[in-house]
Enzyme design. Sequence first.
Site, mmCIF file in Angstrom:
data_model
loop_
_atom_site.group_PDB
_atom_site.id
_atom_site.type_symbol
_atom_site.label_atom_id
_atom_site.label_comp_id
_atom_site.label_asym_id
_atom_site.label_seq_id
_atom_site.Cartn_x
_atom_site.Cartn_y
_atom_site.Cartn_z
ATOM 1 N N ASP A 31 -8.517 -0.548 -0.018
ATOM 2 C CA ASP A 31 -8.724 0.769 -0.609
ATOM 3 C C ASP A 31 -7.616 1.146 -1.592
ATOM 4 O O ASP A 31 -7.828 1.946 -2.496
ATOM 5 C CB ASP A 31 -8.922 1.856 0.450
ATOM 6 N N TYR A 88 4.554 1.060 4.811
ATOM 7 C CA TYR A 88 3.730 -0.066 5.275
ATOM 8 C C TYR A 88 4.180 -1.322 4.534
ATOM 9 O O TYR A 88 3.456 -1.873 3.704
ATOM 10 C CB TYR A 88 2.242 0.170 5.018
ATOM 11 N N GLY A 94 -16.161 -0.943 0.115
ATOM 12 C CA GLY A 94 -16.751 -0.031 -0.861
ATOM 13 C C GLY A 94 -15.728 0.526 -1.833
ATOM 14 O O GLY A 94 -15.966 0.580 -3.042
ATOM 15 N N ARG A 114 -16.159 0.618 4.513
ATOM 16 C CA ARG A 114 -15.635 1.652 3.617
ATOM 17 C C ARG A 114 -14.549 1.078 2.701
ATOM 18 O O ARG A 114 -14.511 1.373 1.510
ATOM 19 C CB ARG A 114 -15.094 2.828 4.418
ATOM 20 N N HIS A 156 0.826 -1.205 0.000
ATOM 21 C CA HIS A 156 0.000 0.000 0.000
ATOM 22 C C HIS A 156 0.866 1.263 0.000
ATOM 23 O O HIS A 156 0.578 2.224 -0.703
ATOM 24 C CB HIS A 156 -0.955 0.003 1.191
ATOM 25 N N LYS A 157 1.915 1.236 0.793
ATOM 26 C CA LYS A 157 2.878 2.340 0.870
ATOM 27 C C LYS A 157 4.234 1.745 1.245
ATOM 28 O O LYS A 157 4.298 0.692 1.881
ATOM 29 C CB LYS A 157 2.506 3.340 1.971
#
Length: 176
Positions: free
Chosen positions: A62, A55, A141, A138, A51-52
């Site tokens: 997301d 991380y 989503g 979220r 993700h990063k």
Amino acid sequence: LDEFNLDYICNGRQLLYLYKATGDKKYLRAADVLRDQLRRQPRTSDGGFWHKKCYPYQMWLDGLHMSAPFYVEYCLMMEDDAAGIRDAGIRDAAKQLQLAYEHTYEPKTRLNHHGWDESRAQQWSNPETGRSAHAWGRAVGWYMLGLADVLTLALAVWMMTKVIRAQKAQMAQETA
């Protein structure tokens, strides 16, 4: 860009739009920088985007909304089809979606959890599965929105539609 943050990729779609609308190469150059980040993005052992950079070994649902639609749109617009680069990029985007889905899926609840840590080093990471403790609506989503955007972009590309439709249908059924 040395942060290798997938969150920074999302705005790349606006750069592609502006390039198409104006023909101004500055927008294309900026999009090229984001595409280059994806080429160099650190990955898990099975090829999933971190993700990063800060991380390490972590995939977050997301992050796929942030990166996959730009990745596919850029490949469809700019990559050389004759050299197979476009199709390789689209296959890689599909792989990112599939890996995130598989790594975050919890069979008991039939829900996807927010993140997965391959190293299992994070406090939030389940020591057996690497999944985060919670299914976060979220994040699901964002992931589903990324799936929908990619499906819209890639309707003409048969290799994407089969994988994405199956995942989208399964997630919709399981989250209903």
